[in-house]
Design a protein around this motif. Structure first.
Motif, PDB file in Angstrom:
ATOM      1  N   ALA A  47       0.833  -1.206   0.000  1.00  0.00           N
ATOM      2  CA  ALA A  47       0.000   0.000   0.000  1.00  0.00           C
ATOM      3  C   ALA A  47       0.867   1.255   0.000  1.00  0.00           C
ATOM      4  O   ALA A  47       0.580   2.223  -0.712  1.00  0.00           O
ATOM      5  CB  ALA A  47      -0.928  -0.009   1.208  1.00  0.00           C
ATOM      6  N   GLU A  50       2.630   1.559  -3.555  1.00  0.00           N
ATOM      7  CA  GLU A  50       1.757   1.849  -4.692  1.00  0.00           C
ATOM      8  C   GLU A  50       0.880   3.073  -4.498  1.00  0.00           C
ATOM      9  O   GLU A  50       0.474   3.696  -5.484  1.00  0.00           O
ATOM     10  CB  GLU A  50       0.879   0.631  -4.987  1.00  0.00           C
ATOM     11  CG  GLU A  50       1.664  -0.602  -5.423  1.00  0.00           C
ATOM     12  CD  GLU A  50       0.769  -1.768  -5.802  1.00  0.00           C
ATOM     13  OE1 GLU A  50      -0.475  -1.634  -5.662  1.00  0.00           O
ATOM     14  OE2 GLU A  50       1.299  -2.805  -6.231  1.00  0.00           O
ATOM     15  N   HIS A  51       0.585   3.425  -3.247  1.00  0.00           N
ATOM     16  CA  HIS A  51      -0.418   4.466  -3.022  1.00  0.00           C
ATOM     17  C   HIS A  51      -0.013   5.557  -2.028  1.00  0.00           C
ATOM     18  O   HIS A  51      -0.683   6.585  -1.960  1.00  0.00           O
ATOM     19  CB  HIS A  51      -1.723   3.830  -2.514  1.00  0.00           C
ATOM     20  CG  HIS A  51      -2.309   2.829  -3.443  1.00  0.00           C
ATOM     21  ND1 HIS A  51      -2.967   3.172  -4.607  1.00  0.00           N
ATOM     22  CD2 HIS A  51      -2.339   1.474  -3.391  1.00  0.00           C
ATOM     23  CE1 HIS A  51      -3.386   2.089  -5.231  1.00  0.00           C
ATOM     24  NE2 HIS A  51      -3.014   1.043  -4.513  1.00  0.00           N
ATOM     25  N   ASP A 133      -6.148   9.582   3.696  1.00  0.00           N
ATOM     26  CA  ASP A 133      -6.676   8.349   3.126  1.00  0.00           C
ATOM     27  C   ASP A 133      -6.827   7.336   4.254  1.00  0.00           C
ATOM     28  O   ASP A 133      -6.006   7.301   5.177  1.00  0.00           O
ATOM     29  CB  ASP A 133      -5.737   7.784   2.064  1.00  0.00           C
ATOM     30  CG  ASP A 133      -5.695   8.627   0.800  1.00  0.00           C
ATOM     31  OD1 ASP A 133      -6.591   9.471   0.615  1.00  0.00           O
ATOM     32  OD2 ASP A 133      -4.752   8.436  -0.004  1.00  0.00           O
ATOM     33  N   LEU A 153      -9.290   3.683   0.936  1.00  0.00           N
ATOM     34  CA  LEU A 153      -8.426   2.866   0.104  1.00  0.00           C
ATOM     35  C   LEU A 153      -8.614   1.401   0.463  1.00  0.00           C
ATOM     36  O   LEU A 153      -8.391   0.999   1.603  1.00  0.00           O
ATOM     37  CB  LEU A 153      -6.961   3.269   0.302  1.00  0.00           C
ATOM     38  CG  LEU A 153      -5.900   2.363  -0.350  1.00  0.00           C
ATOM     39  CD1 LEU A 153      -6.046   2.373  -1.870  1.00  0.00           C
ATOM     40  CD2 LEU A 153      -4.504   2.800   0.069  1.00  0.00           C
ATOM     41  N   THR A 155      -7.117  -1.988  -0.927  1.00  0.00           N
ATOM     42  CA  THR A 155      -6.175  -2.597  -1.856  1.00  0.00           C
ATOM     43  C   THR A 155      -6.538  -4.042  -2.184  1.00  0.00           C
ATOM     44  O   THR A 155      -5.828  -4.696  -2.945  1.00  0.00           O
ATOM     45  CB  THR A 155      -4.745  -2.547  -1.294  1.00  0.00           C
ATOM     46  OG1 THR A 155      -4.699  -3.239  -0.037  1.00  0.00           O
ATOM     47  CG2 THR A 155      -4.294  -1.101  -1.096  1.00  0.00           C
ATOM     48  N   ALA A 159      -7.393  -2.440  -9.285  1.00  0.00           N
ATOM     49  CA  ALA A 159      -6.763  -1.127  -9.149  1.00  0.00           C
ATOM     50  C   ALA A 159      -7.715   0.041  -9.386  1.00  0.00           C
ATOM     51  O   ALA A 159      -7.667   1.045  -8.670  1.00  0.00           O
ATOM     52  CB  ALA A 159      -5.562  -1.032 -10.083  1.00  0.00           C
ATOM     53  N   ARG A 162     -10.017   0.874  -6.211  1.00  0.00           N
ATOM     54  CA  ARG A 162      -9.427   0.903  -4.875  1.00  0.00           C
ATOM     55  C   ARG A 162      -9.797   2.146  -4.074  1.00  0.00           C
ATOM     56  O   ARG A 162      -9.928   2.074  -2.856  1.00  0.00           O
ATOM     57  CB  ARG A 162      -7.903   0.768  -4.980  1.00  0.00           C
ATOM     58  CG  ARG A 162      -7.491  -0.633  -5.380  1.00  0.00           C
ATOM     59  CD  ARG A 162      -5.990  -0.791  -5.486  1.00  0.00           C
ATOM     60  NE  ARG A 162      -5.663  -2.153  -5.887  1.00  0.00           N
ATOM     61  CZ  ARG A 162      -4.448  -2.574  -6.165  1.00  0.00           C
ATOM     62  NH1 ARG A 162      -3.419  -1.726  -6.097  1.00  0.00           N
ATOM     63  NH2 ARG A 162      -4.236  -3.818  -6.513  1.00  0.00           N
ATOM     64  N   TYR A 163      -9.957   3.270  -4.725  1.00  0.00           N
ATOM     65  CA  TYR A 163     -10.303   4.495  -3.998  1.00  0.00           C
ATOM     66  C   TYR A 163     -11.802   4.755  -4.047  1.00  0.00           C
ATOM     67  O   TYR A 163     -12.437   4.605  -5.094  1.00  0.00           O
ATOM     68  CB  TYR A 163      -9.574   5.703  -4.590  1.00  0.00           C
ATOM     69  CG  TYR A 163      -8.118   5.794  -4.201  1.00  0.00           C
ATOM     70  CD1 TYR A 163      -7.743   6.107  -2.892  1.00  0.00           C
ATOM     71  CD2 TYR A 163      -7.119   5.556  -5.132  1.00  0.00           C
ATOM     72  CE1 TYR A 163      -6.415   6.193  -2.527  1.00  0.00           C
ATOM     73  CE2 TYR A 163      -5.780   5.636  -4.780  1.00  0.00           C
ATOM     74  CZ  TYR A 163      -5.432   5.950  -3.475  1.00  0.00           C
ATOM     75  OH  TYR A 163      -4.107   6.034  -3.117  1.00  0.00           O
TER      76      TYR A 163
END
Length: 275
Positions: A47, A50-51, A133, A153, A155, A159, A162-163
């Motif tokens: 996480a 990637e975010h 987030d 979020l 995960t 993809a 995800r949000y």
């Protein structure tokens, strides 16, 4: 420049780690199950990578007494949930040690569920101009999306899904994020033991709450007699679902600084002597 915040629903992520791997992650002697701590570390690192690179990471856990206030309002609250097995509890202790080792701050505040901790820290972050987030699969947090600078979020999904933001909620549920406790009180939340109103599904709840209404402003002539008789209970459920955004937490839990890149999960367990 303010550092954005990633607030992690700790028990939610640990449960996902413990149950979500196709095979168990065992110690080298095959005698100890390390799936919980390994999975938690791996999912959190992914996480971050990637975010949330450059974000401050903070993890909130439920305290043992966290649910008592809501149980006093309704004894069925989470009453159906089985006690966690010993391996999951052992993993929780290991996760906390791992977080300390990585410099990720966490809290398990007596008398608070993680939801209320996250809501309070989100409020604090937003009052200082920070974006927040929330890493979770728990829909209770939808109510916090009334603030456009807050996102959820997840995960565990593909993809492009995800949000979740406040803009998604009317399209998915027919209500606004600020109405989520009203909506959920009407439709129920089986995971928390909240029954909801018999005969009121998502479409009916959205109709009752049309035009931004809350429970108090639903016209009496739109309620069946059985629903009207239950309305005080529905309001109690709404109160239980509403997160405490000003819980009595210690000050300075958040540093305002970005969290350093997390190590690979296998490397972390080696450093902690858990293999």
């Amino acid at each position: 420049m303010t550092v954005p915040l990633l607030l992690v629903d700790g028990h939610n992520l640990l449960y996902r780690a413990w149950h979500g791997f196709a095979t168990r992650i065992l110690s080298r002697d095959k005698n100890v199950d390390r799936t919980g701590v390994f999975g938690f570390a791996a999912l959190l690192r992914k996480a971050q990578t990637e975010h949330a690179a450059g974000y401050e990471l903070f993890v909130a856990f439920d305290s043992e007494t966290g649910a008592l206030g809501r149980v006093e309002q309704d004894s069925s609250y989470k009453a159906h949930r089985a006690a966690p097995d010993a391996g999951l509890l052992e993993s929780l202790a290991q996760v906390k040690v791992a977080l300390d080792h990585c410099g990720v701050r966490w809290v398990e505040h007596d008398g608070c569920e993680a939801d209320d901790v996250v809501a309070t820290l989100t409020y604090r972050a937003r009052t200082s101009g920070r974006k927040a987030d929330i890493m979770t699969a728990d829909k209770d947090f939808i109510q916090l999306l009334a603030d456009p600078h807050v996102r959820l979020l997840n995960t565990g999904v593909r993809a492009d899904l995800r949000y979740t933001t406040g803009e998604h909620i009317p399209l998915r549920y027919g209500v606004h994020a600020a109405q989520w406790p009203d909506f959920r009180a009407l439709t129920g939340d089986p995971s928390d033991g909240i029954a909801g109103v018999h005969g009121v599904g998502p479409k009916t709840a959205a109709r009752l709450l049309a035009d931004g209404r809350h429970l108090e402003s639903v016209p009496a002539d739109e309620l069946r007699p059985a629903w009207a008789e239950q309305w005080d209970q529905v309001r109690r459920w709404r109160e239980m679902i509403t997160l405490a955004s000003k819980a009595d937490l210690p000050e300075n839990l958040l540093t305002g600084l970005p969290t350093a890149p997390l190590p690979n999960a296998a490397v972390l367990l080696d450093e902690l002597g858990l293999w």
